[in-house]
Each structure stands twice: as structure tokens, then as C-alpha cells.
Design a protein around this motif. Structure first.
Motif, PDB file in Angstrom:
ATOM      1  N   GLY A 120       0.762  -1.234   0.001  1.00  0.00           N
ATOM      2  CA  GLY A 120      -0.038  -0.091   0.195  1.00  0.00           C
ATOM      3  C   GLY A 120       0.731   1.211   0.092  1.00  0.00           C
ATOM      4  N   SER A 121       0.120   2.460  -0.156  1.00  0.00           N
ATOM      5  CA  SER A 121       1.023   3.931  -0.175  1.00  0.00           C
ATOM      6  C   SER A 121       1.105   4.252   1.449  1.00  0.00           C
ATOM      7  CB  SER A 121       0.166   4.877  -0.933  1.00  0.00           C
ATOM      8  OG  SER A 121       0.138   4.373  -2.286  1.00  0.00           O
ATOM      9  N   GLY A 123      -5.187   1.340   9.694  1.00  0.00           N
ATOM     10  CA  GLY A 123      -4.607   2.272   8.982  1.00  0.00           C
ATOM     11  C   GLY A 123      -4.962   3.419   9.800  1.00  0.00           C
ATOM     12  N   ASP A 158      -0.950   0.487  11.899  1.00  0.00           N
ATOM     13  CA  ASP A 158      -0.673   1.250  10.664  1.00  0.00           C
ATOM     14  C   ASP A 158       0.278   0.777  10.176  1.00  0.00           C
ATOM     15  OD1 ASP A 158      -1.777   4.343   9.087  1.00  0.00           O
ATOM     16  OD2 ASP A 158       0.424   3.735   8.708  1.00  0.00           O
ATOM     17  N   PRO A 182       0.492  -4.319   8.355  1.00  0.00           N
ATOM     18  CA  PRO A 182      -0.191  -4.423   7.235  1.00  0.00           C
ATOM     19  C   PRO A 182      -1.502  -4.845   7.663  1.00  0.00           C
ATOM     20  CG  PRO A 182       1.165  -6.127   6.852  1.00  0.00           C
ATOM     21  CD  PRO A 182       1.478  -5.531   8.420  1.00  0.00           C
ATOM     22  N   THR A 195     -10.804   4.152   8.092  1.00  0.00           N
ATOM     23  CA  THR A 195     -11.191   5.477   7.345  1.00  0.00           C
ATOM     24  C   THR A 195     -10.234   5.854   6.695  1.00  0.00           C
ATOM     25  OG1 THR A 195     -10.363   6.725   9.250  1.00  0.00           O
ATOM     26  CG2 THR A 195     -12.682   5.952   9.436  1.00  0.00           C
ATOM     27  N   LEU A 196     -10.515   6.090   5.395  1.00  0.00           N
ATOM     28  CA  LEU A 196      -9.810   6.800   4.363  1.00  0.00           C
ATOM     29  C   LEU A 196      -8.274   5.969   4.401  1.00  0.00           C
ATOM     30  CD1 LEU A 196     -10.345  10.531   5.083  1.00  0.00           C
ATOM     31  CD2 LEU A 196     -11.163   9.134   3.218  1.00  0.00           C
ATOM     32  N   MET A 197      -8.366   4.479   4.312  1.00  0.00           N
ATOM     33  CA  MET A 197      -7.165   3.639   4.207  1.00  0.00           C
ATOM     34  C   MET A 197      -7.496   2.889   2.740  1.00  0.00           C
ATOM     35  SD  MET A 197      -5.164   0.700   4.536  1.00  0.00           S
ATOM     36  CE  MET A 197      -6.550  -0.454   5.018  1.00  0.00           C
ATOM     37  N   HIS A 231      -8.277   3.546  -0.117  1.00  0.00           N
ATOM     38  CA  HIS A 231      -7.626   3.926  -1.346  1.00  0.00           C
ATOM     39  C   HIS A 231      -6.064   3.645  -1.398  1.00  0.00           C
ATOM     40  CE1 HIS A 231      -7.639   7.663   1.023  1.00  0.00           C
ATOM     41  NE2 HIS A 231      -6.797   7.955   0.337  1.00  0.00           N
ATOM     42  N   LEU A 271      -4.352   1.026  -0.843  1.00  0.00           N
ATOM     43  CA  LEU A 271      -4.034  -0.280  -1.167  1.00  0.00           C
ATOM     44  C   LEU A 271      -4.461  -0.484  -2.601  1.00  0.00           C
ATOM     45  CD1 LEU A 271      -5.756  -2.307   1.921  1.00  0.00           C
ATOM     46  CD2 LEU A 271      -3.451  -1.164   1.731  1.00  0.00           C
TER      47      LEU A 271
HETATM   48  C1  LIG Z   1      -5.156   8.836   4.354  1.00  0.00           C
HETATM   49  S1  LIG Z   1      -4.308   8.050   5.821  1.00  0.00           S
HETATM   50  C2  LIG Z   1      -5.776   7.696   6.965  1.00  0.00           C
HETATM   51  C3  LIG Z   1      -5.622   7.723   8.414  1.00  0.00           C
HETATM   52  C4  LIG Z   1      -6.488   7.860   9.368  1.00  0.00           C
HETATM   53  N1  LIG Z   1      -7.332   6.504   9.180  1.00  0.00           N
HETATM   54  C5  LIG Z   1      -7.433   8.825   9.120  1.00  0.00           C
HETATM   55  O1  LIG Z   1      -8.676   8.531   8.777  1.00  0.00           O
HETATM   56  O2  LIG Z   1      -7.014  10.059   9.315  1.00  0.00           O
HETATM   57  C6  LIG Z   1      -4.002   6.514   5.305  1.00  0.00           C
HETATM   58  C7  LIG Z   1      -3.487   5.512   6.287  1.00  0.00           C
HETATM   59  O3  LIG Z   1      -3.215   4.195   5.832  1.00  0.00           O
HETATM   60  C8  LIG Z   1      -2.089   3.788   5.891  1.00  0.00           C
HETATM   61  N2  LIG Z   1      -1.489   2.498   4.941  1.00  0.00           N
HETATM   62  C9  LIG Z   1      -1.114   2.672   3.927  1.00  0.00           C
HETATM   63  N3  LIG Z   1      -1.185   1.456   3.414  1.00  0.00           N
HETATM   64  C10 LIG Z   1      -1.306   0.435   4.620  1.00  0.00           C
HETATM   65  C11 LIG Z   1      -1.349  -1.009   4.844  1.00  0.00           C
HETATM   66  N4  LIG Z   1      -1.119  -1.652   3.833  1.00  0.00           N
HETATM   67  N5  LIG Z   1      -1.641  -1.305   6.032  1.00  0.00           N
HETATM   68  C12 LIG Z   1      -2.055  -0.532   6.979  1.00  0.00           C
HETATM   69  N6  LIG Z   1      -1.850   0.757   6.907  1.00  0.00           N
HETATM   70  C13 LIG Z   1      -1.452   1.314   5.751  1.00  0.00           C
HETATM   71  C14 LIG Z   1      -0.885   4.876   5.597  1.00  0.00           C
HETATM   72  O4  LIG Z   1       0.377   4.922   6.129  1.00  0.00           O
HETATM   73  C15 LIG Z   1      -1.792   5.921   6.307  1.00  0.00           C
HETATM   74  O5  LIG Z   1      -1.346   6.261   7.864  1.00  0.00           O
END
Ligand SMILES: C[S@@+](CC[C@H](N)C(=O)[O-])C[C@H]1O[C@@H](n2cnc3c(N)ncnc32)[C@H](O)[C@@H]1O
Length: 225
Positions: free
Chosen positions: A22-23, A66, A90, A116, A133-135, A137, A139
Motif C-alpha cells: 500500500g501507499s 490504517g 498502521d 499491514p 477510515t480513508l485507508m 484507497h 491499497l
Molecule cells: C489517508 S491516511 C488515513 C489515516 C486515518 N485512518 C484517518 O482517517 O485520518 C491512510 C493511512 O493508511 C496507512 N496505510 C497505507 N497502506 C497500509 C497498509 N497496507 N496497512 C496499514 N496501513 C496502511 C498509511 O500509512 C496512512 O497512515
């Protein structure tokens, strides 16, 4: 609710990294500055609205997947109280460090780990509620499927999963929403996609809709064994 140990999928260690996992975001301070801008100063309303949708109750065991810098988990912990528990994961170590600092400053007990979403380090059936929440997109498509399967696995029977993610809306005003501006129109489908993936994964009573922020949709479902 024991941790099984190390996450089972590799997670890269660079600045902002885009991997099969993921990003991952690696800039917590900037993220905390951006959130109020992207939500037009309504981040708190966004978080409390998510917890209302999920019907978080005292004594529940909650996992936030996330978690970013952990703001939602703090609000969740205030709702579940001392009888309940909140776990955060996260894939970004920097986000986790920031979330831990916030929990310590707030004097709230939240357990936060680097892991992850596609390989959650928790036992089957450990949680009443999973929040995400907002995670989604962040992946790749396969990763989204895998993450939803994992969220289902760690939920107890009749446990709930709430996913909030990007939702496309037509019209000029909608295109000016900061969340739409940042993500671009093409990517604004992940809430709808999550709803379909939840049904495919065997969630029942799946309901979907928009949040107070029209660029963010939700899908809420129940784990049936
Ligand atoms: C846009 S942020 C959202 C954070 C929080 N949930 C919020 O609503 O403010 C997305 C988060 O997903 C995490 N993330 C990205 N790929 C992930 C993965 N494979 N597993 C867990 N977290 C991941 C990123 O590091 C980031 O902290």
C-alpha cells in the motif's frame, strides 16, 4: 486478544512508499496539518460521525486499521471506556510513533502497532468492531480484498466493520471539495468498491451511504459466521 507476533507481509522502509502493501504515509506532522484543510475544519465532526455510524458502545473491543496519527482511536477510547479496548495498526512506523505520543499525552490506553492491513496480527474473532477510515484507497485492488478478508477474520460473529473512503460526486461544487481535488476524480470510487468487496467477503446487512463530507462514503456490515 494477543498479538501473534510480527506482521506476515513485508512493508517497505523508505519515505512515502508505494508498495504491494500500500501507499504508506511517513510524514505524520504534515498529515496533521493537512487533515483540517482537507476536511474544511470539520475533522472532529468527521471522526465523531464515524463513531456514531459504527454505534461504538462502552465495553467494546475496537480495532482501527490504517490509523494514521491515531486521532480516531482516541475518540473511540473515550466511548468504550475503561472496560473496552482500542487497538490501532498502521503500516507506517512514523504514523504509529505519532499515534503513540498522542495517546500518551491524552493519558488514554490505546495499543498501537506497525502492521499491514493485509495480515492483521490478531487472533480470530478478537474484536466487536473494526474501523477503517480513508485507508482503502491506499491499497492496490488485491490488497483491498485481502484486507477486508482479514478484518472479517478478526471480528467476532455479529461484529461490525465500518469502512469510510472516497466517493465520487458529480457537479462543479463537488469537484472543488479538497478531498476530490487531492485525489482526482478517477480514484473516487473506493467506498463503493469496499461495499461490494464486503458483500463478496460474506458480510451481511451491508448498508452504504455518504458521510457529512460528500466526498467520503461509508459501508457498514456485519460479520456472520
Ligand atoms: C489517508 S491516511 C488515513 C489515516 C486515518 N485512518 C484517518 O482517517 O485520518 C491512510 C493511512 O493508511 C496507512 N496505510 C497505507 N497502506 C497500509 C497498509 N497496507 N496497512 C496499514 N496501513 C496502511 C498509511 O500509512 C496512512 O497512515
Amino acid at each position: 486478544m494477543a498479538l501473534h507476533g510480527k506482521p506476515r507481509s513485508p512493508v517497505q522502509n523508505s519515505t512515502t512508499s508505494s508498495t504491494a502493501a500500500g501507499s504508506i504515509i511517513r510524514w505524520p506532522s504534515l498529515y496533521d496539518v493537512l487533515v483540517p484543510v482537507l476536511t474544511l475544519g470539520r475533522a472532529r465532526v468527521f471522526r465523531e460521525g464515524a463513531l456514531d455510524l459504527a454505534r461504538v458502545s462502552p465495553g467494546e473491543h475496537v480495532l482501527d486499521v490504517g490509523c494514521g496519527t491515531g486521532q480516531l482511536a482516541l475518540a473511540a477510547k473515550r466511548r468504550v471506556g475503561t472496560e473496552g479496548t482500542v487497538h490501532d495498526i498502521d503500516a507506517g512506523a512514523e504514523m504509529v510513533a505519532s499515534a503513540r505520543q498522542k495517546a500518551a499525552r491524552a493519558g488514554l490506553e490505546v495499543t498501537i502497532a506497525v502492521a499491514p492491513a493485509q495480515a492483521l496480527p490478531f487472533e480470530d474473532g478478537a474484536f466487536d468492531l473494526v474501523l477503517c477510515t480513508l485507508m482503502m484507497h491506499h491499497l492496490p485492488r488485491d490488497g483491498r480484498k485481502q484486507a477486508i478478508r482479514e478484518m472479517r477474520r478478526v471480528l467476532r460473529p455479529k461484529g461490525r466493520l465500518l469502512i469510510l473512503d472516497l466517493a465520487q460526486e458529480k457537479g462543479f461544487l463537488a469537484s472543488l471539495n479538497p478531498i476530490a481535488l487531492v485525489h482526482g476524480h478517477k480514484g473516487m470510487q473506493t467506498a463503493r468498491e469496499a461495499e461490494a468487496l464486503m458483500r463478496d467477503a460474506g458480510f451481511t446487512a451491508v448498508v452504504a451511504g455518504r458521510t457529512a463530507n460528500r466526498a467520503v462514503g461509508y459501508a457498514l456490515g456485519t460479520q456472520m459466521p
